[in-house]
Enzyme design. Structure first.
Site, PDB file in Angstrom:
ATOM      1  N   THR A  40       0.824  -1.222   0.000  1.00 41.01           N
ATOM      2  CA  THR A  40       0.000   0.000   0.000  1.00 41.01           C
ATOM      3  C   THR A  40       0.844   1.252   0.000  1.00 41.01           C
ATOM      4  O   THR A  40       0.467   2.268  -0.579  1.00 41.01           O
ATOM      5  CB  THR A  40      -0.917   0.002   1.245  1.00 41.01           C
ATOM      6  OG1 THR A  40      -1.842  -1.059   1.103  1.00 41.01           O
ATOM      7  CG2 THR A  40      -1.673   1.294   1.390  1.00 41.01           C
ATOM      8  N   TYR A  54      -8.175   0.649  -3.327  1.00 43.86           N
ATOM      9  CA  TYR A  54      -7.066   1.177  -4.134  1.00 43.86           C
ATOM     10  C   TYR A  54      -6.291  -0.014  -4.682  1.00 43.86           C
ATOM     11  O   TYR A  54      -6.563  -1.169  -4.329  1.00 43.86           O
ATOM     12  CB  TYR A  54      -6.134   2.050  -3.264  1.00 43.86           C
ATOM     13  CG  TYR A  54      -5.594   1.303  -2.073  1.00 43.86           C
ATOM     14  CD1 TYR A  54      -6.262   1.340  -0.847  1.00 43.86           C
ATOM     15  CD2 TYR A  54      -4.461   0.498  -2.172  1.00 43.86           C
ATOM     16  CE1 TYR A  54      -5.819   0.604   0.233  1.00 43.86           C
ATOM     17  CE2 TYR A  54      -4.002  -0.235  -1.094  1.00 43.86           C
ATOM     18  CZ  TYR A  54      -4.682  -0.177   0.106  1.00 43.86           C
ATOM     19  OH  TYR A  54      -4.245  -0.915   1.174  1.00 43.86           O
ATOM     20  N   THR A 120       1.698  -4.310   4.171  1.00 43.68           N
ATOM     21  CA  THR A 120       1.519  -4.516   5.618  1.00 43.68           C
ATOM     22  C   THR A 120       1.019  -5.920   5.942  1.00 43.68           C
ATOM     23  O   THR A 120       1.188  -6.389   7.052  1.00 43.68           O
ATOM     24  CB  THR A 120       0.497  -3.511   6.179  1.00 43.68           C
ATOM     25  OG1 THR A 120      -0.758  -3.696   5.486  1.00 43.68           O
ATOM     26  CG2 THR A 120       0.991  -2.087   6.031  1.00 43.68           C
ATOM     27  N   ASP A 121       0.403  -6.609   4.980  1.00 40.76           N
ATOM     28  CA  ASP A 121      -0.222  -7.903   5.296  1.00 40.76           C
ATOM     29  C   ASP A 121       0.775  -8.920   5.832  1.00 40.76           C
ATOM     30  O   ASP A 121       0.473  -9.639   6.777  1.00 40.76           O
ATOM     31  CB  ASP A 121      -0.924  -8.495   4.058  1.00 40.76           C
ATOM     32  CG  ASP A 121      -2.210  -7.753   3.726  1.00 40.76           C
ATOM     33  OD1 ASP A 121      -2.929  -8.193   2.815  1.00 40.76           O
ATOM     34  OD2 ASP A 121      -2.476  -6.719   4.383  1.00 40.76           O
ATOM     35  N   LYS A 193       0.444  -7.203  12.636  1.00 42.47           N
ATOM     36  CA  LYS A 193      -0.671  -6.381  12.163  1.00 42.47           C
ATOM     37  C   LYS A 193      -1.920  -6.866  12.900  1.00 42.47           C
ATOM     38  O   LYS A 193      -2.349  -7.994  12.741  1.00 42.47           O
ATOM     39  CB  LYS A 193      -0.840  -6.520  10.659  1.00 42.47           C
ATOM     40  CG  LYS A 193      -1.940  -5.636  10.060  1.00 42.47           C
ATOM     41  CD  LYS A 193      -1.960  -5.760   8.544  1.00 42.47           C
ATOM     42  CE  LYS A 193      -3.013  -4.868   7.905  1.00 42.47           C
ATOM     43  NZ  LYS A 193      -2.998  -4.977   6.421  1.00 42.47           N
ATOM     44  N   GLU A 313      -1.435 -27.838  28.313  1.00 40.82           N
ATOM     45  CA  GLU A 313      -2.640 -28.404  27.663  1.00 40.82           C
ATOM     46  C   GLU A 313      -2.392 -29.783  27.068  1.00 40.82           C
ATOM     47  O   GLU A 313      -3.290 -30.592  26.920  1.00 40.82           O
ATOM     48  CB  GLU A 313      -3.111 -27.451  26.550  1.00 40.82           C
ATOM     49  CG  GLU A 313      -3.835 -26.226  27.064  1.00 40.82           C
ATOM     50  CD  GLU A 313      -5.189 -26.567  27.690  1.00 40.82           C
ATOM     51  OE1 GLU A 313      -5.654 -25.814  28.567  1.00 40.82           O
ATOM     52  OE2 GLU A 313      -5.762 -27.620  27.315  1.00 40.82           O
TER      53      GLU A 313
END
Ligand code: DAS
Length: 356
Positions: A40, A54, A120-121, A193, A313
């Site tokens: 971006t 965009y 950014t992903d 993110k 766990e």
């Protein structure tokens, strides 16, 4: 007449002195290389109101640099277009190409810092991979933006200005690969993110290292996990990454995904479990078989914060499984791929997950 000549001569000399002082100041600026990969921060929308609609990966690195003349006061800048890709589409091979370029540049005496502009992903995955494998103490900063430069209140310009400032800073050296977003300075290891539509999108559960404001860095803590120069992994000796994939836990989860991944030739499976890395009782035998087939099983959690406790766990010692500590599945996958270039011993892998 005499004085007028003298004054003109003096003024000429003063101008020459000033010009050479500026030139010296300019040559004294740190050399920062910007490696552009897309995203971006290189995006463009149809109108200023398009902050979310965009096209990513459109604007070339030279245009990004030309659009930010303030950079010339911070560092001597040059750019390279390594890729022009939206980061969700980056591959392991892209990661290797980028990291090897960063490593080569970091060895050059005329390079003082490196900035990587990135979508950014998957920025968090690239930043972690670099901090695990690039042997340098020079500042390496990964930066992106949540809005394209064409949008109202775009964040890319200031994020990039911040990144170059940090990359040009001596006090950023030796802190591992860093991420500057929204005025904060994060480690490549801890940052993720966490919001997909805000400029305040990146968080580190243990907090940022500091902030950069008006070109000045304010540090509040230092990393404690191994990185860059302290790492036993070196990108210069890594030419392929073993396949490691992720399967998530959720209510009603079938064994389908795990079975398919296990048959696909993976070397390790990251289980993104619920809660404290919990595994549904019907899935435990499936993962035991996966381990029995020689595939490593690494318990992570789909829960964003906290960390998976070994033998809580699940009896990890008994099953010969590894826990991912505080790493989210996508980060655990990066570390597992890097670790598997050196060892597949579960005790060694668990040490690596504690230390990195
Ligand atoms: N698709 C996103 C990416 O390239 C755009 C961005 O947020 O950078 O990661």
């Amino acid at each position: 007449m005499y004085f007028a000549t003298r004054i003109r001569a003096f003024a000429g000399a003063a101008a020459l002195l000033a010009a050479s002082a500026i030139a010296q100041a300019q040559t004294a600026l740190p050399n920062v290389v910007i490696l552009a990969t897309g995203g971006t921060i290189a995006g463009a929308g149809a109108s200023a109101v398009n902050s979310a609609t965009y096209s990513a990966a459109k604007v070339p690195v030279d245009k990004l640099i030309a659009g930010l003349p303030e950079l010339s006061k911070v560092a001597s800048i040059r750019g390279e277009q390594v890729f022009q890709i939206a980061s969700e589409s980056l591959t392991n091979d892209n990661l290797l190409v980028l990291a090897k370029r960063v490593s080569a540049l970091a060895k050059q005496p005329d390079v003082d810092g490196i900035v990587i502009t990135h979508g950014t992903d998957t920025l968090e995955e690239t930043a972690y991979f670099l901090t695990l494998t690039v042997h340098t103490s020079k500042p390496i900063i990964v930066v992106g933006s949540m809005r394209p430069g064409t949008a109202l209140s775009a964040d890319g310009a200031l994020n990039l200005f911040d990144a170059v400032n940090v990359a040009a800073s001596k006090d950023a050296a030796g802190k591992g690969v860093l991420v500057t977003m929204n005025d904060e300075i994060h480690t490549g290891r801890d940052v993720s993110k966490t919001v997909n539509i805000k400029t305040e999108a990146f968080k580190s559960q243990w907090g940022p290292l500091g902030m950069v404001v008006e070109g000045r860095n304010y540090w509040f803590r230092a990393p404690v996990k191994r990185h860059t120069m302290q790492s036993e992994f070196d990108i210069d000796t890594i030419n392929a990454l073993p396949p490691v994939e992720i399967a998530y836990g959720y209510e009603g989860v079938p064994a389908t995904a795990i079975d398919a991944l296990a048959k696909s030739g993976i070397k390790a499976l990251i289980h993104g479990g619920t809660g404290n890395g919990s595994v549904a009782d019907r899935i435990v035998p499936v993962l035991q078989k996966v381990r029995g087939d020689g595939i490593l099983v690494i318990r992570s959690s789909r829960v964003p914060d906290g960390f998976v406790i070994r033998n809580a766990e699940q009896p990890d010692d008994k099953y010969d499984w590894v826990v991912a500590h505080d790493l989210r599945p996508q980060k655990a996958r990066i570390l597992a791929m890097v670790a598997l270039t050196k060892t597949s011993d579960t005790k060694e892998l668990q040490r690596i997950f504690w230390e990195y």
